[in-house]
Design a protein around this motif. Structure first.
Motif, short mmCIF file in Angstrom:
data_model
loop_
_atom_site.label_atom_id
_atom_site.label_comp_id
_atom_site.label_asym_id
_atom_site.label_seq_id
_atom_site.Cartn_x
_atom_site.Cartn_y
_atom_site.Cartn_z
N ILE A 1 0.87 -1.17 0.00
CA ILE A 1 0.00 0.00 0.00
C ILE A 1 0.91 1.22 0.00
O ILE A 1 1.78 1.35 0.86
CB ILE A 1 -0.94 0.00 1.22
CG1 ILE A 1 -1.85 -1.23 1.20
CG2 ILE A 1 -1.75 1.30 1.28
CD1 ILE A 1 -2.72 -1.40 2.43
N TYR A 2 0.71 2.09 -0.98
CA TYR A 2 1.53 3.29 -1.10
C TYR A 2 0.86 4.42 -0.33
O TYR A 2 -0.24 4.86 -0.68
CB TYR A 2 1.75 3.64 -2.57
CG TYR A 2 2.52 2.55 -3.27
CD1 TYR A 2 3.91 2.52 -3.19
CD2 TYR A 2 1.86 1.54 -3.96
CE1 TYR A 2 4.63 1.50 -3.79
CE2 TYR A 2 2.58 0.52 -4.56
CZ TYR A 2 3.96 0.50 -4.48
OH TYR A 2 4.67 -0.52 -5.06
N GLN A 3 1.52 4.85 0.72
CA GLN A 3 0.99 5.89 1.61
C GLN A 3 0.63 7.13 0.80
O GLN A 3 1.42 7.61 -0.01
CB GLN A 3 2.06 6.22 2.66
CG GLN A 3 1.62 7.12 3.76
CD GLN A 3 2.77 7.42 4.71
OE1 GLN A 3 3.89 7.68 4.28
NE2 GLN A 3 2.50 7.37 6.00
N ALA B 1 -3.03 7.66 3.54
CA ALA B 1 -2.11 8.67 4.07
C ALA B 1 -1.87 8.50 5.56
O ALA B 1 -0.79 8.85 6.06
CB ALA B 1 -2.65 10.08 3.79
N VAL B 2 -2.84 7.98 6.30
CA VAL B 2 -2.69 7.85 7.75
C VAL B 2 -2.03 6.53 8.17
O VAL B 2 -1.74 6.34 9.35
CB VAL B 2 -4.05 8.01 8.47
CG1 VAL B 2 -4.63 9.38 8.20
CG2 VAL B 2 -5.03 6.92 8.07
N LEU B 3 -1.79 5.64 7.21
CA LEU B 3 -1.12 4.37 7.55
C LEU B 3 0.36 4.61 7.76
O LEU B 3 1.02 5.28 6.96
CB LEU B 3 -1.34 3.34 6.43
CG LEU B 3 -2.79 2.94 6.19
CD1 LEU B 3 -2.88 2.01 4.98
CD2 LEU B 3 -3.39 2.28 7.42
N LYS B 4 0.88 4.06 8.83
CA LYS B 4 2.28 4.27 9.19
C LYS B 4 3.13 3.09 8.74
O LYS B 4 2.80 1.93 9.03
CB LYS B 4 2.42 4.43 10.71
CG LYS B 4 1.59 5.56 11.28
CD LYS B 4 2.10 6.90 10.83
CE LYS B 4 1.28 8.00 11.46
NZ LYS B 4 1.12 9.14 10.63
N PRO B 5 4.23 3.37 8.05
CA PRO B 5 5.16 2.29 7.71
C PRO B 5 5.73 1.66 8.98
O PRO B 5 5.79 2.31 10.03
CB PRO B 5 6.26 2.99 6.92
CG PRO B 5 5.64 4.26 6.45
CD PRO B 5 4.65 4.64 7.50
N VAL C 1 1.63 -7.21 4.59
CA VAL C 1 1.31 -5.91 4.01
C VAL C 1 2.48 -4.97 4.30
O VAL C 1 2.89 -4.80 5.45
CB VAL C 1 0.02 -5.30 4.61
CG1 VAL C 1 -0.24 -3.92 4.04
CG2 VAL C 1 -1.16 -6.22 4.38
N THR C 2 2.99 -4.37 3.24
CA THR C 2 4.04 -3.37 3.37
C THR C 2 3.44 -2.01 3.06
O THR C 2 2.72 -1.86 2.08
CB THR C 2 5.18 -3.67 2.38
OG1 THR C 2 5.69 -4.98 2.64
CG2 THR C 2 6.30 -2.65 2.48
N ILE C 3 3.74 -1.04 3.90
CA ILE C 3 3.31 0.33 3.65
C ILE C 3 4.54 1.07 3.12
O ILE C 3 5.55 1.19 3.82
CB ILE C 3 2.79 1.03 4.92
CG1 ILE C 3 1.71 0.20 5.62
CG2 ILE C 3 2.31 2.44 4.60
CD1 ILE C 3 0.47 -0.04 4.82
N SER C 4 4.47 1.52 1.90
CA SER C 4 5.56 2.26 1.28
C SER C 4 5.40 3.74 1.63
O SER C 4 4.39 4.37 1.29
CB SER C 4 5.53 2.07 -0.24
OG SER C 4 6.53 2.87 -0.85
N GLN C 5 6.37 4.28 2.35
CA GLN C 5 6.26 5.64 2.90
C GLN C 5 6.28 6.69 1.79
O GLN C 5 7.07 6.65 0.87
CB GLN C 5 7.40 5.90 3.87
CG GLN C 5 7.23 7.19 4.62
CD GLN C 5 8.22 7.32 5.77
OE1 GLN C 5 9.08 6.47 5.97
NE2 GLN C 5 8.09 8.38 6.54
N GLU C 6 5.39 7.64 1.96
CA GLU C 6 5.26 8.77 1.02
C GLU C 6 6.33 9.81 1.32
O GLU C 6 6.61 10.11 2.49
CB GLU C 6 3.87 9.36 1.17
CG GLU C 6 3.57 10.53 0.29
CD GLU C 6 2.16 11.04 0.48
OE1 GLU C 6 1.63 11.57 -0.49
OE2 GLU C 6 1.60 10.91 1.59
#
Length: 127
Positions: A14-16, A89-93, A119-124
């Motif tokens: 998921i791309y932040q 946008a509110v998901l934290k890597p 699930v990997t959160i890719s930081q914006e």
């Protein structure tokens, strides 16, 4: 037709701050050498969640039909996930990947865990 099978390992990224969309069409082979056929999902519902760990009590993402984040199209045998840029946008890597799964609830009360994985959160960077 209700299928009870081993979950498919499905990693997600998921791309932040960006729109998240994924769609799958659920097919099965009724016999060896047969052409794949769509799974009949009439009367089914579905739900999925993302949590920090398997044991976490808090839900980071709740994929449900009521808010449009999960769409189960019974006519097309598709499962779709959607998160708006505001929600991603509110998901934290995190250092370790989060965990997720998605379950199908059959009209007869049985449940199939269709997907599970990391699930990997890719930081914006752009804000």
């Amino acid at each position: 037709m209700r299928l009870l099978a081993k979950p498919i390992k499905m990693p997600l990224t998921i791309y932040q701050g960006a729109t998240f969309e994924r769609q799958w069409r659920w097919l099965y082979k009724p016999s060896a050498g047969a052409d794949p056929m769509p799974v009949v999902l009439t009367g089914c519902t579905a739900r999925g969640q993302v949590r920090e760990t398997y044991e976490s009590s808090s839900v980071l993402v709740d994929f449900v039909a009521t808010d449009g984040s999960l769409v189960l199209d019974t006519a097309q045998s598709t499962i779709s996930l959607f998160l708006s840029p505001t929600k991603t946008a509110v998901l934290k890597p995190s250092v370790k990947p989060y965990r997720w799964d998605l379950e199908i609830y059959w009209p007869d009360g049985n449940v199939t865990r269709l997907f599970e994985g990391e699930v990997t959160i890719s930081q914006e960077v752009t804000r």
